[in-house]
Structures are given as structure tokens and as C-alpha cells.
Scaffold this active site. Structure first.
Site, mmCIF file in Angstrom:
data_model
loop_
_atom_site.group_PDB
_atom_site.id
_atom_site.type_symbol
_atom_site.label_atom_id
_atom_site.label_comp_id
_atom_site.label_asym_id
_atom_site.label_seq_id
_atom_site.Cartn_x
_atom_site.Cartn_y
_atom_site.Cartn_z
ATOM 1 N N LEU A 182 21.606 -91.469 -71.621
ATOM 2 C CA LEU A 182 22.055 -92.425 -72.636
ATOM 3 C C LEU A 182 23.589 -92.451 -72.687
ATOM 4 O O LEU A 182 24.209 -92.103 -73.682
ATOM 5 C CB LEU A 182 21.452 -92.049 -74.003
ATOM 6 C CG LEU A 182 21.487 -93.139 -75.072
ATOM 7 C CD1 LEU A 182 20.502 -94.258 -74.714
ATOM 8 C CD2 LEU A 182 21.137 -92.571 -76.445
ATOM 9 N N GLY A 183 24.192 -92.868 -71.565
ATOM 10 C CA GLY A 183 25.647 -93.009 -71.504
ATOM 11 C C GLY A 183 26.035 -94.443 -71.826
ATOM 12 O O GLY A 183 25.355 -95.121 -72.603
ATOM 13 N N SER A 204 18.714 -86.901 -72.213
ATOM 14 C CA SER A 204 20.108 -86.815 -71.829
ATOM 15 C C SER A 204 20.428 -85.324 -71.749
ATOM 16 O O SER A 204 19.620 -84.502 -72.199
ATOM 17 C CB SER A 204 20.948 -87.506 -72.907
ATOM 18 O OG SER A 204 22.083 -88.112 -72.357
ATOM 19 N N ARG A 205 21.567 -84.969 -71.183
ATOM 20 C CA ARG A 205 21.893 -83.542 -71.102
ATOM 21 C C ARG A 205 21.795 -82.904 -72.479
ATOM 22 O O ARG A 205 21.236 -81.838 -72.652
ATOM 23 C CB ARG A 205 23.297 -83.342 -70.529
ATOM 24 C CG ARG A 205 23.334 -83.345 -69.010
ATOM 25 C CD ARG A 205 24.760 -83.422 -68.500
ATOM 26 N NE ARG A 205 25.405 -84.690 -68.922
ATOM 27 C CZ ARG A 205 26.606 -85.094 -68.522
ATOM 28 N NH1 ARG A 205 27.310 -84.343 -67.715
ATOM 29 N NH2 ARG A 205 27.097 -86.243 -68.933
ATOM 30 N N GLY A 261 20.444 -96.385 -61.634
ATOM 31 C CA GLY A 261 21.432 -95.310 -61.543
ATOM 32 C C GLY A 261 21.915 -95.167 -60.105
ATOM 33 O O GLY A 261 22.724 -95.983 -59.626
ATOM 34 N N ARG A 262 21.400 -94.153 -59.434
ATOM 35 C CA ARG A 262 21.707 -93.948 -58.023
ATOM 36 C C ARG A 262 20.405 -93.575 -57.320
ATOM 37 O O ARG A 262 19.534 -92.920 -57.906
ATOM 38 C CB ARG A 262 22.729 -92.824 -57.828
ATOM 39 C CG ARG A 262 24.166 -93.198 -58.130
ATOM 40 C CD ARG A 262 24.777 -94.105 -57.065
ATOM 41 N NE ARG A 262 26.181 -94.435 -57.323
ATOM 42 C CZ ARG A 262 26.573 -95.510 -58.026
ATOM 43 N NH1 ARG A 262 25.683 -96.338 -58.547
ATOM 44 N NH2 ARG A 262 27.863 -95.745 -58.178
ATOM 45 N N GLU A 291 20.877 -96.077 -48.684
ATOM 46 C CA GLU A 291 21.317 -97.481 -48.612
ATOM 47 C C GLU A 291 22.145 -97.723 -47.365
ATOM 48 O O GLU A 291 22.896 -96.849 -46.957
ATOM 49 C CB GLU A 291 22.137 -97.832 -49.865
ATOM 50 C CG GLU A 291 21.304 -97.734 -51.120
ATOM 51 C CD GLU A 291 22.117 -97.875 -52.402
ATOM 52 O OE1 GLU A 291 23.292 -98.267 -52.328
ATOM 53 O OE2 GLU A 291 21.572 -97.568 -53.458
ATOM 54 N N HIS A 309 21.462 -103.098 -54.523
ATOM 55 C CA HIS A 309 22.575 -102.462 -55.247
ATOM 56 C C HIS A 309 23.544 -103.504 -55.800
ATOM 57 O O HIS A 309 24.732 -103.510 -55.461
ATOM 58 C CB HIS A 309 23.298 -101.461 -54.346
ATOM 59 C CG HIS A 309 24.056 -100.419 -55.132
ATOM 60 N ND1 HIS A 309 24.172 -99.113 -54.729
ATOM 61 C CD2 HIS A 309 24.726 -100.492 -56.321
ATOM 62 C CE1 HIS A 309 24.889 -98.439 -55.617
ATOM 63 N NE2 HIS A 309 25.234 -99.252 -56.588
#
Lengths: 346, 346
Positions: A182-183, A204-205, A261-262, A291, A309
Site C-alpha cells: 500500500l504505497g 504491507s511491510r 508491480g514487477r 521481459e 509493461h
């Protein structure tokens, strides 16, 4: 773009390779570009107007030879986010380097620890891409739930008159959406999803005191309480393959995964097997482990949306990103404070 | 679905054609279905369990002969929204008809004036589809602005590794969105778009006192103040070809049109020429003038999203719609108040 040089930029290029006499513009600061990212390609003229761009990508020399011959004095490098990796080995070949300017938000392609040891500063593009990435997350979610990309293909191939009905989609309202990370992006995504009547919770962290959504201490716990899981955390060694067999199993047969995200945050091989075997209901992905290669097993599936992307990629955001990249470079070369430095302490 | 009959339903069918002895279930009320819509196809068993369904679509007889032979006593008809038209001529062939039950929200396929003259009641499915249609409007908008459906096709055909970059999209945030028709769907759409940072204004028959968005008295005025125009009004004789050359010209070269209302609200021939000639920037359409036929000039365009009239179509909304259709039929046959009657005074 970026391959055909006009006579003016050709002059710079000629000079920058050190093969001819100095030309006007020779007192511009060096900016090393190993490989042109889209930001560079779109705005090449702007970069050429302000910098002696060291175009490693246009040299016939192997990279190490190119760097040895042309980049020993380079103090700044512009790096695109998808393929170029700024490794400790690369840094060894750039003894004068003081600044790495990333053309995007994520810096997982940069060895931050190695930069820290060398005292090299790193900048990203700050928050300029988060609105568009959050928008894209919603687009991917509607895309997979409402089968929008398959519907478009259905109409375009002329199938509607003959095939008649296209399958029903799934309703967004009332669905439990678990946000992983949740950034900046996750928060903006949550706000949008609330307008659709989705029930948002997150992992989240740490629990965010400012967030009024339910916090789940693990991703497995989040997945088991979610109909939809949306990955929008950054890639670190801690988040690599965070979305694994256990998480997908907890998400379950009617669950949907979205990744903005990634790629390496998801164990892609496991995800593909879950999709092929119908062990989750669908997925929408903007990012992949390797990718631009996408697992070809996905190409024939109707319950996936596959995007190359593009989450952050709008004309407007690119304009904003250029301003930040230029702002950081200007600040660096005029000994001012960088505008969007990234902490290298992680 | 709906074509293969199992022995049980075959029994009903046999009875309903009047060719055999009465069977158990023969005292169920008649329900005429000219052509099965998706709601009927999905829930055929539910209809067969409660009604003697007069399946005109399965009879080898021409429709007029079928109606003359089998439907003279039919008091209720279920009609799907896309192809079947309830005309004054058709009503002449149904002397006992008292109720037209539409399987969707729009009733432009029903001659309401003719129904009023005959004292025939009309019901629709109320508001059950408006959330999903508003969601779909956002999906179409993101789809065209962020090129999502084309991106998916690009990845699926394996073009990413070779072609490299896919074109940039357009940002939603800050865009001026003009909503044509601020009813149930338009209002829900506006709420969603605000969460994306769009600036909403609208045109409607009259200014809505409850709406805090800017009102424009004409669609041309709305279009000239909008980057994006989203059509979500109903189709009436007043809104037919409401989106014409003047409106598209006012929307302009960088404008985007989204249609989640009804096809004939847009002058499709003119829209196609605007798209082909680059006189507007793009369009996303769920509806067309001559469904299921879509102008083939659109199939090759990268700046359009083409959807086969799926705006309202989720599994959950269909379940809700079935409850309302059944509720209206139950009310009618038990002489109770219809739950979602449509005014026939327009």
C-alpha cells in the site's frame, strides 16, 4: 525513433565519439546512455540539446571497450528501467560516476548497495507514474473480469454475427480486493476501487496508521480473504517470488491475480500452471519475470490480460518524468540538491 | 444453450405446441418467448419450471402462423433487448397480451405508445445493470486511452520481443469528461471518474438539481468543453443520432467518444468517417446501430475498442435480473403490483 540522426545531432555524435575536432556544444556535460529507454527515445532532442550524450548503444565497440575509451570521465548515467542493469561490475568500469538517473520509479535494476559503497547518488522519477499505474491497474482488473480484451478481439475477427453471445463477465461491486503493497500506487488504486464498491484490504511491510483498510499480516492471509489480489509493491530481495504456490492456493479457484508491480514478485512458472490448470480464475499482468518474453502458454488463454509493461506509460507522465530527470541532472551539474534522490540504504 | 431439450422440457414443449394430451405442468401460466435472449438461455430451466414457455423460436411455423395457432391466449411475453422488436403490428397478433417483460433496462425496442393504447404493461429490469454498465464504461475508457486491448493483442501475437516499444497512452487524470445523460448509469460513472481525477460535466434533458457537476444545455456545447464524451442516455426518438457531425466536430481532433448507451444514438456512418480520417482521436463502443453487425472499417483501427454489447453482462447482474423478471411475472399472474413497471407515457 532515436536511430536516425539528423545532421545537427550527427555533429554531436561525431564529436562525442572523440573521432573529430571539437564542435560547438563540446562544453556540454557528458551523459552516458547504455541503451535508450522509451523516455530517451521520445525526448532525444531535449537530451542532445543539454548534454554530450555518450551513446554506448550506437557504438560498434563491445561495451567494456566503449566505456574504457569514451566514458572514463562520465559523471552521470541515464538508465532505463527494463533491461539495463547497473551492477557492481559495471560501476568498476565507470570510475568517475557520481549519479545514476533512473527513467522510472522502480530501481530494482540498480545495485543500490554498490552505489552506496561508491558514494554514487541514485534518482528515480518520484511519484509521476503512480496515478497512471493505478489507473492501469483498474483497467487490467476490468479487462480480466469483464473479458474486455477478448471481447475486442471477438468483434475484430468478425465473430459476433455468427457466434452470437460472448461469455458473461464478473461484477466488481462487492468483491474483496487485496492490495499487496500500500504505497503510492496501492493507495491510489484503493481509492479508485472504493468508487467501484470493492472492499479493499492490504498487506504491507508494516500496518499503515493512516490507512482505513483492513491490514493482513501476511500475503497468504490477505489472499485467503480476497477475491482479487493486486500486486503493486516494489521488487526487493524480500518480495521476489512473494506470490508463490502458497499464496495462489490461498487465493483459490475463483480468485483473480493482477500484477502491476514487477514480474519477479510473482513465481511466474507457478502462476502459469495455476492458470493452465484452472486453479485460479484469471490473471492480468503488465509485468513478467523475463521481459519482453511472456510465457507462450498464456497466449491462448481467454481468462488473462497480457500487457507489455505499459502501466506508467502515458504521454503526460512521460512529459512529467522528463522534467524530473532533467531537474535532477541540472541539480547535479550545478551542485544543487537532487529533487528525487532514492535512498541507497536498503 | 436452449437448443438441446432434455426429456423433461421436451414434455412441456410437446404440450405447449398443443399437439398432444395435457401433461403435468399444463396449468402453469403461458409465457411467450419469440427469440431467446441471453437471460432466457442462461436460466431456461428456471423459466420452464414456472411457466409454459411458448417457444416461438423453435417452431417451424412462420411467426404469424405460430402466434395465430399457439399464442392467442398468451397474456405475457418475455422479450430480449437486442433484436426482438415489440411493434404495433406484433401486438395486433397477440389479442390477449397484457404484459411485456423486457430482459434489460432499455425499452427502445418496444413500441410504448402502442402498448399504452392497448393497456399493456411493460416492465424492465430496473437498476440491476447500472453498476456494471458504469464499470464497463470506465473499462472502455481506459481501454481506448491506454490502448489496453491493442496491447493485449500485441503481446499475444508475440510482437513484444521484436517490435520493442508499444505506443504511449493518454492520462485520465485532469481530463474533462462530458457525460451525455446523467441518469442511473451516468451518475455512477461520474462517481467513478472523479476517483480518477477526471473533471466531470454533463448534458441531460434538464439540469439536475442534485448533481454538483457543470451542466451544458446542448451536447455540442458539452462536446466543445470536453476531452472525452461518454454516451449513456437512453435511446428515444429525441436521442436518435444525437451524436452527429456537429457534436463530433465540436469534440475535435484530440477528442475521444465512448458509447455505452445504444448504437443509434450515434450517427455511426459519420463516426466511422471521423475515425478513419483522424478527425477525432479515438472511440470505444459497446453498442452499434445494426447489432451484431459492426462497421468493418473499424476492425483495423488501433484507436478504437470494440465490444459486443456486454456493458451490463455479468453473472451477478444476470442473477439479479432474473429475480426481477420472475418477480414481475409472479406479481402479474397473482394480480399484485409490478415491481419495476416502465412508464408508457413517453
Amino acid at each position: 525513433m532515436g536511430k536516425e540522426l539528423n545532421p545537427q545531432t550527427n555533429g554531436f555524435h561525431h564529436h562525442l565519439n572523440g573521432d573529430g575536432p571539437p564542435l560547438p556544444g563540446g562544453d556540454l556535460p557528458d551523459l552516458l546512455v547504455l541503451r535508450p529507454g522509451l523516455l530517451y527515445k521520445v525526448f532525444e532532442q531535449e537530451f542532445l540539446a543539454k548534454f554530450n550524450v555518450l551513446k554506448a548503444f550506437e557504438s560498434p565497440l563491445p561495451l567494456d571497450k566503449y566505456l574504457l575509451r569514451h566514458a572514463q570521465a562520465a559523471r552521470a548515467i541515464l538508465c532505463e528501467a527494463i533491461v539495463t542493469r547497473i551492477t557492481a561490475d559495471l560501476l568498476l568500469q565507470l570510475p568517475a560516476l557520481e549519479l545514476v538517473v533512473a527513467d522510472g520509479t522502480g530501481v530494482n535494476h540498480i545495485d543500490l548497495a554498490a552505489c552506496r559503497r561508491r558514494g554514487i547518488a541514485v534518482t528515480n522519477t518520484g511519484d509521476v507514474f503512480s496515478e497512471d499505474t493505478a489507473d492501469y491497474g483498474v483497467g487490467l482488473l476490468i479487462g480480466v473480469m469483464r473479458r474486455l480484451t477478448r471481447a475486442d478481439a471477438f468483434v475484430r475477427r468478425g465473430a459476433w454475427p455468427a457466434a452470437g453471445e460472448f461469455p458473461l463477465g464478473l461484477k466488481l461491486r462487492g468483491k474483496r480486493v487485496g492490495i499487496v503493497g500500500l504505497g503510492n500506487i496501492g493507495t491510489k488504486l484503493a481509492k479508485r476501487l472504493e468508487a467501484f464498491g470493492c472492499k479493499v484490504s492490504y498487506n504491507s511491510r508494516t500496518k499503515k496508521q493512516s490507512a482505513r483498510y483492513d491490514f493482513h499480516p501476511t500475503v497468504v492471509d490477505l489472499a485467503s480473504h480476497s477475491d482479487i489480489l493486486i500486486v503493486c509493491c516494489s521488487l526487493t530481495e524480500k518480495t521476489r517470488h512473494l506470490i508463490n504456490d502458497g499464496v495462489l492456493s490461498a487465493l483459490g479457484k475463483s480468485g483473480i491475480l493482477v500484477n502491476i508491480g514487477r514480474g519477479p514478485i510473482v513465481d511466474e512458472k507457478t502462476l502459469v500452471s495455476y492458470l493452465v490448470e484452472g486453479k485460479i480464475a484469471g490473471a492480468a499482468m503488465d509485468v513478467y519475470e523475463n521481459e519482453p518474453n511472456v510465457p507462450s502458454e498464456l497466449f491462448g488463454l481467454d481468462n488473462v490480460v497480457l500487457s507489455p509493461h505499459r502501466g506508467a506509460f502515458t504521454e503526460e507522465a512521460f512529459g512529467d518524468a522528463l522534467k524530473i530527470v532533467m531537474g535532477n541532472l541540472d541539480a547535479f551539474f550545478s551542485n544543487s540538491t537532487l529533487i528525487t534522490p532514492v535512498s541507497t540504504n536498503e
